[in-house]
Design an enzyme around this catalytic site. Structure first.
Site, PDB file in Angstrom:
ATOM      1  N   LYS A  76       8.834  22.099  -6.745  1.00 35.77           N
ATOM      2  CA  LYS A  76       8.392  22.086  -6.357  1.00 35.77           C
ATOM      3  C   LYS A  76       6.957  22.493  -5.710  1.00 35.77           C
ATOM      4  CE  LYS A  76       9.487  20.503  -1.522  1.00 35.77           C
ATOM      5  NZ  LYS A  76      10.455  18.851  -1.372  1.00 35.77           N
ATOM      6  N   GLY A 105       9.928  15.083  16.176  1.00 38.05           N
ATOM      7  CA  GLY A 105       9.289  15.193  14.638  1.00 38.05           C
ATOM      8  C   GLY A 105       9.587  13.474  14.415  1.00 38.05           C
ATOM      9  N   GLY A 155       7.980  11.643  12.325  1.00 38.85           N
ATOM     10  CA  GLY A 155       6.799  11.487  11.207  1.00 38.85           C
ATOM     11  C   GLY A 155       7.753   9.983  10.229  1.00 38.85           C
ATOM     12  N   HIS A 156       7.285  10.312   9.359  1.00 38.80           N
ATOM     13  CA  HIS A 156       7.892   8.871   8.187  1.00 38.80           C
ATOM     14  C   HIS A 156       9.183   8.871   8.357  1.00 38.80           C
ATOM     15  CE1 HIS A 156       3.838   9.841   5.919  1.00 38.80           C
ATOM     16  NE2 HIS A 156       3.813   8.703   5.569  1.00 38.80           N
ATOM     17  N   VAL A 157      10.071   9.718   7.951  1.00 40.70           N
ATOM     18  CA  VAL A 157      11.542   9.927   8.518  1.00 40.70           C
ATOM     19  C   VAL A 157      12.570   9.975   9.989  1.00 40.70           C
ATOM     20  CG1 VAL A 157      13.164  11.117   7.805  1.00 40.70           C
ATOM     21  CG2 VAL A 157      11.531  11.578   6.020  1.00 40.70           C
ATOM     22  N   TYR A 167      10.415   9.134  12.184  1.00 40.57           N
ATOM     23  CA  TYR A 167      10.462   7.059  13.027  1.00 40.57           C
ATOM     24  C   TYR A 167      11.582   6.038  12.912  1.00 40.57           C
ATOM     25  CZ  TYR A 167       7.681   3.667  16.039  1.00 40.57           C
ATOM     26  OH  TYR A 167       6.997   3.303  17.285  1.00 40.57           O
TER      27      TYR A 167
END
Ligand code: NAD
Length: 349
Positions: free
Chosen positions: A80, A178, A180-182, A184
């Protein structure tokens, strides 16, 4: 605090620090191990309060990636990177140039991808300096988030099967924290199956969109833990499962994409004690990395998503082991992942 004294240090293979004065880049790459292959893991950009917080995040997240890839049976190690900075104001071409050179300097030991605060477009800029980049649009598998969302979706079904003894999710209450990308994309999948959807985000425009598109009910970020629902799906940041929230949760399932959902390891026991079934984060959110494993000239989205669907079986295996041995799902997932890591070491010996 030094690296070796950091409680999250776990015999990491490499921890590299880099500062580039000109571009303002201050970054850390942590490689937990490369036993099963190159250490693949996202790059998080965040305005960390200090270097210790950034280091702790890099150490924890890279270890999590080792276990995630081993559990999913992928030929990857765990790594990471973190960039200390505000993604809204500190991104620039020179910064991505410097980050690309940093990744390149590790000679392929670490493969970078997008994560919180970074995007596939940022990774395109990194790609100018190094080939060790995954999840880009051109010649890659693209944004991993839809695959992650698909994995969380099938994972929620596995937890509902286990905890509620139901084979469908129609009509059950699910709160997604949340959008966001995931988060939604997860809402889109859940809405199509007729769940009663609640959503929370600090960005009100996303709530308005979700209400319009999916008929989701908006709740304030602080109230999301108190809802009388079946599933709480954390898809924002980590450490949201803690003493305060466990006492408040009325949901009987916690299953979402966020990394490091447990504030501390002991919260896995606290969840079990409260009779809340927890889908270990690195088991349920492995869809993106599984998708990346399919990357290459012959990338086949259907085949990749087919493998992501196996997250359902992995979770059923984890829950069965946890029940049989009287341990938490978190401990069961760690045991299975550790067995797979050891098997690789033994095969190599
Ligand atoms: P993102 O940055 O696109 O979305 C995060 C969302 O959370 C944003 O909409 C943000 O406004 C919202 N948010 C922030 N703080 C909040 C709060 N206190 N309450 C409610 N909402 C809040 O990130 P993402 O790519 O969707 O990832 C979400 C989580 O899933 C992260 O923890 C990430 O590490 C993890 N994850 C993502 C992937 C992937 O493929 N993107 C893969 C594995 C794990």
């Amino acid at each position: 605090m030094g690296v070796f004294e950091n409680p999250s240090f776990d015999e990491h293979q490499t921890v590299a620090f880099h500062q580039d004065i000109k571009s303002g880049l201050r970054a850390i790459i942590a490689v937990h191990n490369t036993i099963r292959g190159p250490a693949v893991g996202g790059c998080r950009m965040w305005p960390y309060a200090n270097e210790d917080d950034a280091l702790t995040d890099a150490l924890r997240l890279s270890r999590g990636m080792s276990f995630k890839s081993a559990l999913a049976g992928l030929p990857f190690g765990g790594g990471k990177s973190v960039i200390i900075g505000d993604p809204a104001t500190d991104k620039s071409d020179p910064l991505w140039h410097a980050m690309g050179c940093f990744v390149e300097s590790l000679g392929g030991q670490y493969i970078i991808a997008e994560d919180v605060g970074t995007s596939p477009a940022d990774m395109e800029l990194v790609r100018r300096e190094t080939p060790h980049v995954a999840g880009i649009e051109e010649g890659g598998s693209g944004d991993p988030s839809p695959a992650t969302a698909w994995g969380v979706f099938v994972g929620i079904k596995a937890t509902v099967r286990t905890r509620l003894d139901r084979s469908d999710i129609r009509g059950i209450g699910i709160a997604v924290q949340g959008l966001g990308h995931v988060g939604y994309e997860l809402c889109r999948l859940l809405a199509a199956e007729g769940v009663v959807l609640y959503v929370a985000d600090i960005d009100s425009s996303r709530l308005t969109r979700a209400a319009k598109e999916f008929g989701a009910t908006s709740v304030s970020p602080d109230k999301v833990y108190d809802l009388d629902i079946d599933v709480f799906a954390p898809c924002a940041l980590g450490a949201v499962i803690n003493d305060d929230t466990i006492a408040r949760l009325r949901a009987t399932i916690v299953a979402g994409s966020a990394n490091n959902q447990l504030a501390e390891q002991r919260h896995a026991q606290a969840l079990s004690k409260a009779n809340i079934l927890y889908a270990p984060d690195y088991a349920i959110n492995a869809g993106g990395i599984i998708n990346i494993a399919h990357e290459g000239p012959t990338y086949d989205r259907a085949a990749a998503f087919g493998q992501v669907s196996k997250i359902y079986d992995t979770l059923i295996e984890i829950f069965a082991l946890a029940r049989a041995d009287g341990i938490t799902p978190d401990a069961a997932a760690e045991r299975i992942a550790a067995q797979r890591l050891c098997a690789t070491i033994n095969e190599a010996a």
